[in-house]
Write a protein that holds these residues in place. Structure first.
Motif, mmCIF file in Angstrom:
data_model
loop_
_atom_site.group_PDB
_atom_site.id
_atom_site.type_symbol
_atom_site.label_atom_id
_atom_site.label_comp_id
_atom_site.label_asym_id
_atom_site.label_seq_id
_atom_site.Cartn_x
_atom_site.Cartn_y
_atom_site.Cartn_z
ATOM 1 N N SER A 48 58.124 22.287 21.863
ATOM 2 C CA SER A 48 57.580 21.343 20.877
ATOM 3 C C SER A 48 56.156 21.744 20.550
ATOM 4 O O SER A 48 55.202 21.275 21.167
ATOM 5 C CB SER A 48 57.623 19.916 21.431
ATOM 6 N N MET A 49 56.030 22.666 19.606
ATOM 7 C CA MET A 49 54.698 23.162 19.245
ATOM 8 C C MET A 49 54.697 23.697 17.822
ATOM 9 O O MET A 49 55.741 23.945 17.249
ATOM 10 C CB MET A 49 54.252 24.250 20.214
ATOM 11 N N LEU A 50 53.489 23.842 17.287
ATOM 12 C CA LEU A 50 53.346 24.440 15.971
ATOM 13 C C LEU A 50 52.021 25.186 15.888
ATOM 14 O O LEU A 50 51.120 24.983 16.698
ATOM 15 C CB LEU A 50 53.457 23.393 14.857
ATOM 16 N N VAL A 51 51.952 26.054 14.898
ATOM 17 C CA VAL A 51 50.748 26.838 14.646
ATOM 18 C C VAL A 51 49.995 26.178 13.497
ATOM 19 O O VAL A 51 50.567 25.934 12.431
ATOM 20 C CB VAL A 51 51.100 28.295 14.259
ATOM 21 N N ALA A 52 48.718 25.867 13.722
ATOM 22 C CA ALA A 52 47.869 25.294 12.682
ATOM 23 C C ALA A 52 46.923 26.384 12.194
ATOM 24 O O ALA A 52 46.061 26.863 12.946
ATOM 25 C CB ALA A 52 47.083 24.104 13.227
ATOM 26 N N ASP A 53 47.099 26.794 10.947
ATOM 27 C CA ASP A 53 46.258 27.836 10.368
ATOM 28 C C ASP A 53 44.847 27.299 10.175
ATOM 29 O O ASP A 53 44.643 26.123 9.912
ATOM 30 C CB ASP A 53 46.848 28.271 9.024
ATOM 31 N N GLY A 54 43.875 28.150 10.316
ATOM 32 C CA GLY A 54 42.486 27.764 10.135
ATOM 33 C C GLY A 54 41.578 28.808 10.734
ATOM 34 O O GLY A 54 42.014 29.869 11.163
ATOM 35 N N ASP A 55 40.313 28.512 10.790
ATOM 36 C CA ASP A 55 39.336 29.428 11.351
ATOM 37 C C ASP A 55 38.447 28.650 12.321
ATOM 38 O O ASP A 55 37.471 28.049 11.896
ATOM 39 C CB ASP A 55 38.507 30.060 10.246
ATOM 40 N N PRO A 56 38.796 28.590 13.590
ATOM 41 C CA PRO A 56 39.908 29.312 14.222
ATOM 42 C C PRO A 56 41.231 28.568 14.076
ATOM 43 O O PRO A 56 41.252 27.360 13.865
ATOM 44 C CB PRO A 56 39.493 29.356 15.686
ATOM 45 N N GLY A 57 42.313 29.309 14.236
ATOM 46 C CA GLY A 57 43.641 28.698 14.255
ATOM 47 C C GLY A 57 43.858 27.979 15.576
ATOM 48 O O GLY A 57 43.128 28.194 16.545
ATOM 49 N N GLU A 58 44.838 27.116 15.591
ATOM 50 C CA GLU A 58 45.157 26.369 16.807
ATOM 51 C C GLU A 58 46.660 26.346 17.036
ATOM 52 O O GLU A 58 47.438 26.461 16.090
ATOM 53 C CB GLU A 58 44.671 24.915 16.724
ATOM 54 N N LEU A 59 47.043 26.191 18.293
ATOM 55 C CA LEU A 59 48.403 25.835 18.652
ATOM 56 C C LEU A 59 48.353 24.375 19.067
ATOM 57 O O LEU A 59 47.427 23.959 19.777
ATOM 58 C CB LEU A 59 48.931 26.691 19.809
ATOM 59 N N ILE A 60 49.317 23.613 18.614
ATOM 60 C CA ILE A 60 49.400 22.194 18.948
ATOM 61 C C ILE A 60 50.742 21.995 19.629
ATOM 62 O O ILE A 60 51.782 22.398 19.098
ATOM 63 C CB ILE A 60 49.276 21.320 17.687
ATOM 64 N N ALA A 61 50.712 21.393 20.825
ATOM 65 C CA ALA A 61 51.935 21.265 21.622
ATOM 66 C C ALA A 61 52.062 19.881 22.217
ATOM 67 O O ALA A 61 51.063 19.204 22.470
ATOM 68 C CB ALA A 61 51.926 22.310 22.743
ATOM 69 N N LEU A 62 53.314 19.480 22.435
ATOM 70 C CA LEU A 62 53.586 18.272 23.201
ATOM 71 C C LEU A 62 53.834 18.705 24.634
ATOM 72 O O LEU A 62 54.740 19.499 24.903
ATOM 73 C CB LEU A 62 54.803 17.533 22.645
ATOM 74 N N VAL A 63 53.004 18.202 25.543
ATOM 75 C CA VAL A 63 53.024 18.649 26.938
ATOM 76 C C VAL A 63 53.392 17.489 27.855
ATOM 77 O O VAL A 63 52.870 16.384 27.713
ATOM 78 C CB VAL A 63 51.634 19.216 27.321
ATOM 79 N N ASN A 64 54.246 17.772 28.816
ATOM 80 C CA ASN A 64 54.611 16.804 29.842
ATOM 81 C C ASN A 64 53.423 16.648 30.786
ATOM 82 O O ASN A 64 53.060 17.583 31.495
ATOM 83 C CB ASN A 64 55.842 17.296 30.592
ATOM 84 N N GLU A 65 52.820 15.465 30.806
ATOM 85 C CA GLU A 65 51.620 15.275 31.623
ATOM 86 C C GLU A 65 51.906 15.335 33.115
ATOM 87 O O GLU A 65 50.978 15.476 33.922
ATOM 88 C CB GLU A 65 50.924 13.965 31.273
ATOM 89 N N ASP A 66 53.176 15.263 33.522
ATOM 90 C CA ASP A 66 53.529 15.364 34.938
ATOM 91 C C ASP A 66 53.759 16.798 35.394
ATOM 92 O O ASP A 66 53.989 17.049 36.580
ATOM 93 C CB ASP A 66 54.776 14.528 35.239
ATOM 94 N N ALA A 67 53.721 17.748 34.477
ATOM 95 C CA ALA A 67 53.913 19.157 34.843
ATOM 96 C C ALA A 67 52.729 19.643 35.676
ATOM 97 O O ALA A 67 51.571 19.419 35.304
ATOM 98 C CB ALA A 67 54.051 20.008 33.573
ATOM 99 N N ASP A 68 53.006 20.294 36.793
ATOM 100 C CA ASP A 68 51.934 20.836 37.635
ATOM 101 C C ASP A 68 51.044 21.785 36.844
ATOM 102 O O ASP A 68 49.834 21.831 37.044
ATOM 103 C CB ASP A 68 52.512 21.570 38.846
ATOM 104 N N TRP A 69 51.642 22.545 35.930
ATOM 105 C CA TRP A 69 50.871 23.489 35.125
ATOM 106 C C TRP A 69 49.764 22.786 34.343
ATOM 107 O O TRP A 69 48.676 23.329 34.182
ATOM 108 C CB TRP A 69 51.794 24.243 34.154
ATOM 109 N N TRP A 70 50.022 21.582 33.837
ATOM 110 C CA TRP A 70 49.039 20.878 33.020
ATOM 111 C C TRP A 70 47.727 20.706 33.780
ATOM 112 O O TRP A 70 46.648 20.895 33.217
ATOM 113 C CB TRP A 70 49.595 19.539 32.539
ATOM 114 N N ASP A 71 47.773 20.376 35.054
ATOM 115 C CA ASP A 71 46.549 20.228 35.854
ATOM 116 C C ASP A 71 45.775 21.546 35.926
ATOM 117 O O ASP A 71 44.548 21.562 35.822
ATOM 118 C CB ASP A 71 46.882 19.745 37.270
ATOM 119 N N LEU A 72 46.489 22.652 36.080
ATOM 120 C CA LEU A 72 45.828 23.957 36.149
ATOM 121 C C LEU A 72 45.235 24.339 34.792
ATOM 122 O O LEU A 72 44.108 24.862 34.729
ATOM 123 C CB LEU A 72 46.814 25.026 36.625
#
Length: 168
Positions: A48-72
């Motif tokens: 669940s993500m998309l690329v937002a064009d711009g300067d700078p560009g961004e990635l926008i994602a829906l992240v599971n806040e319970d994922a261990d990776w999110w804390d890191l």
């Protein structure tokens, strides 16, 4: 034991959530966002993500806040977004924590540490990102995470996509 021609736990059509059915009709990229290095690294499958064009560009994602990776990711502020390539669907399942990988998820696939986080061999692209806000708002059941693009490396590999519960 009975062999089913369809999924034995799938609810009847009239009981299925229309929102999930709508999402299943849209093709989604298959990525693994990975942070850290060495023995202190983690990653998570995100579609669940998309690329937002711009300067700078961004990635926008829906992240599971319970994922261990999110804390890191919040701690390090950086990640490598590995856009998976054809044939890497099992790797996606491992990092979604729905398929086994004895010894941990980084035992599946060939990984190297890079400036923004771990990179997997065979990906279609690698994007180095920096977290914009460590305390993002919710969108639906996920966190609406914005990450500024700092580097992009494209490979001549077809990207993996997910649609209707299937990889292609």
């Amino acid at each position: 034991m009975t062999i089913h021609s369809s999924h034995p736990f799938l609810p009847p059509q009239e009981e299925r959530d229309p929102l999930r059915r709508l999402r299943g009709r849209m093709p989604a990229p298959v990525t693994i966002w990975a942070s850290g290095s060495g023995s202190r690294r983690d990653g998570w499958t995100i579609s669940s993500m998309l690329v937002a064009d711009g300067d700078p560009g961004e990635l926008i994602a829906l992240v599971n806040e319970d994922a261990d990776w999110w804390d890191l990711f919040r701690e390090t502020g950086s990640a490598t977004v590995n856009v998976l390539g054809a044939g890497q669907s099992y790797l996606s399942e491992v990092f979604a924590r729905v398929a086994p990988s004895p010894g941990g998820p980084f035992r599946t696939g060939e990984w190297t540490d890079a400036e923004h986080g771990p990179r997997v061999a065979g990906a279609s692209a690698w994007v180095g990102v920096r977290l914009v806000d460590a305390d993002p708002e919710h969108s639906g059941w996920g966190l609406l995470v914005r990450a500024r693009i700092e580097s992009i490396d494209l490979a001549d590999v077809a990207p993996l996509r997910h649609q209707g519960g299937q990889y292609s």
